[in-house]
Design a protein around this motif. Structure first.
Motif, PDB file in Angstrom:
ATOM      1  N   GLN A   1      -6.214 -39.833 -26.169  1.00  0.00           N
ATOM      2  CA  GLN A   1      -6.369 -38.600 -25.595  1.00  0.00           C
ATOM      3  C   GLN A   1      -6.990 -38.276 -24.306  1.00  0.00           C
ATOM      4  O   GLN A   1      -6.439 -37.524 -23.187  1.00  0.00           O
TER       5      GLN A   1
ATOM      6  N   SER B   1      -7.168 -40.731 -21.688  1.00  0.00           N
ATOM      7  CA  SER B   1      -6.001 -41.198 -20.717  1.00  0.00           C
ATOM      8  C   SER B   1      -4.886 -39.953 -20.392  1.00  0.00           C
ATOM      9  O   SER B   1      -4.491 -39.624 -19.350  1.00  0.00           O
ATOM     10  N   ASP B   2      -4.521 -39.253 -21.583  1.00  0.00           N
ATOM     11  CA  ASP B   2      -3.521 -38.438 -21.524  1.00  0.00           C
ATOM     12  C   ASP B   2      -3.941 -37.079 -20.426  1.00  0.00           C
ATOM     13  O   ASP B   2      -3.279 -36.730 -19.560  1.00  0.00           O
ATOM     14  N   ALA B   3      -5.193 -36.799 -20.638  1.00  0.00           N
ATOM     15  CA  ALA B   3      -5.899 -35.814 -19.974  1.00  0.00           C
ATOM     16  C   ALA B   3      -5.979 -36.126 -18.391  1.00  0.00           C
ATOM     17  O   ALA B   3      -5.682 -35.314 -17.631  1.00  0.00           O
TER      18      ALA B   3
ATOM     19  N   ASP C   1      -4.434 -38.359 -16.888  1.00  0.00           N
ATOM     20  CA  ASP C   1      -2.806 -38.460 -16.249  1.00  0.00           C
ATOM     21  C   ASP C   1      -2.435 -37.022 -15.822  1.00  0.00           C
ATOM     22  O   ASP C   1      -1.960 -36.902 -14.851  1.00  0.00           O
ATOM     23  N   THR C   2      -2.722 -36.054 -16.682  1.00  0.00           N
ATOM     24  CA  THR C   2      -2.206 -34.571 -16.455  1.00  0.00           C
ATOM     25  C   THR C   2      -2.877 -34.248 -14.995  1.00  0.00           C
ATOM     26  O   THR C   2      -2.365 -33.797 -14.435  1.00  0.00           O
ATOM     27  N   LEU C   3      -4.231 -34.336 -15.242  1.00  0.00           N
ATOM     28  CA  LEU C   3      -5.087 -34.116 -13.851  1.00  0.00           C
ATOM     29  C   LEU C   3      -4.539 -34.497 -12.944  1.00  0.00           C
ATOM     30  O   LEU C   3      -4.421 -34.022 -11.699  1.00  0.00           O
TER      31      LEU C   3
ATOM     32  N   LYS D   1      -1.814 -35.710 -11.929  1.00  0.00           N
ATOM     33  CA  LYS D   1      -0.474 -35.388 -11.452  1.00  0.00           C
ATOM     34  C   LYS D   1      -0.565 -33.806 -10.755  1.00  0.00           C
ATOM     35  O   LYS D   1       0.438 -33.268 -10.248  1.00  0.00           O
ATOM     36  N   THR D   2      -1.670 -33.282 -11.041  1.00  0.00           N
ATOM     37  CA  THR D   2      -1.710 -31.838 -10.470  1.00  0.00           C
ATOM     38  C   THR D   2      -2.101 -31.894  -8.907  1.00  0.00           C
ATOM     39  O   THR D   2      -2.686 -32.647  -8.528  1.00  0.00           O
TER      40      THR D   2
END
Lengths: 176, 103
Positions: free
Chosen positions: B92, B94-96, B98-100, B102-103
């Motif tokens: 959870q 590392s997904d979060a 990763d998403t941040l 990429k912004t």
């Protein structure tokens, strides 16, 4: 532990011993033992360059000692406080609140995780045994101001204090 | 960054031990190969001692085919539980991140 007689390895282990003197004895011995075994494994049959590389890869002794300090649980202050409070209550609680104070000390003692059953029994019996001895002397001689009663009371105090010191030392050893 | 590594390398050790038992030098080599160690290899030993006193790993000595006996580390049931918990939280987290990132 053969093959660790290389001068560089010896100097490295000495530096680790020096850097880790403040660690609890058990933690320190385990660390030294592990690093010694590691070096025996990685430097057996190695040439000078390989030994130096093995030591470099291990990191500095000071760095390892610092890591050990970080991993060691710093819970000791609260534990020490509990142990000292228990022993003080056991010793003097009876003076503050007759009988009840002593009961409180016994409860604390048996809830304490750093004493074994033998030590708990000794701690519990310390007051009743010494009080019985002193009162027994008074009753036997039928005379309170007899020198033997005074001697018995002094002996009782010495026994009580010895038991308290024993309990404090035992708890301190377990905390490490 | 070194703080993050220090916090997670213990779970990397548990993951390696989940596959099979290892002796320390073996663990160090695998972690170093993945550049998962925060500092010098020696810092693994205080970590292993802590994992053992926390009851997450167990140890026993075994003869080595060449050289002195080795202390082997294996995962306990408690260690397995701790690893599974970390695995789901890490996914959870590392997904979060990763998403941040990429912004």
């Amino acid at each position: 532990m053969e093959q660790t007689d290389n001068a560089h390895v010896q100097r490295y282990l000495q530096r680790l011993r020096d850097a880790s003197t403040d660690l609890p004895a058990g933690t320190r011995n385990e660390l030294l033992d592990n690093v010694r075994t590691h070096l025996a494994e990685t430097t057996t049959g190695a040439d000078e360059v390989q030994i130096r590389n093995a030591l470099d890869e291990l990191g500095t002794p000071e760095e390892i000692a610092a890591a050990a300090r970080t991993e060691t649980n710093p819970r000791t202050p609260g534990e020490r406080l509990y142990d000292i409070a228990t022993v003080l209550t056991l010793l003097a609680g009876g003076f503050v609140a007759p009988f009840l104070g002593w009961i409180a000390g016994v409860v604390l003692l048996w809830n304490g995780p750093r004493w074994n059953v033998t030590q708990k029994i000794i701690g519990t019996l310390a007051w009743p045994a010494t009080a019985t001895l002193t009162l027994g002397t008074v009753v036997t001689l039928n005379f309170v101001n007899h020198p033997a009663v005074f001697l018995m009371a002094v002996l009782a105090m010495i026994i009580l204090i010895a038991v308290c010191v024993h309990l404090l030392v035992a708890a301190a050893r377990t905390r490490n | 960054m070194s703080q993050l590594r220090r916090g997670t390398v213990g779970f990397c050790v548990l993951a390696l031990l989940n596959a099979r038992e290892h002796y320390a030098v073996e663990l160090v080599r695998e972690l170093a190969a993945h550049q998962a160690l925060a500092a010098g290899q020696g810092t693994i030993y205080p970590l292993l001692s802590r994992l053992r006193s926390d009851g997450l790993v167990a140890t026993h000595w075994k003869e080595s085919p060449n050289g002195p006996p080795r202390r082997y580390y294996s995962l306990t049931d408690e260690g397995r539980g701790s690893l599974e918990l970390f695995r789901s939280e890490w996914t959870q987290f590392s997904d979060a991140v990763d998403t941040l990132m990429k912004t």
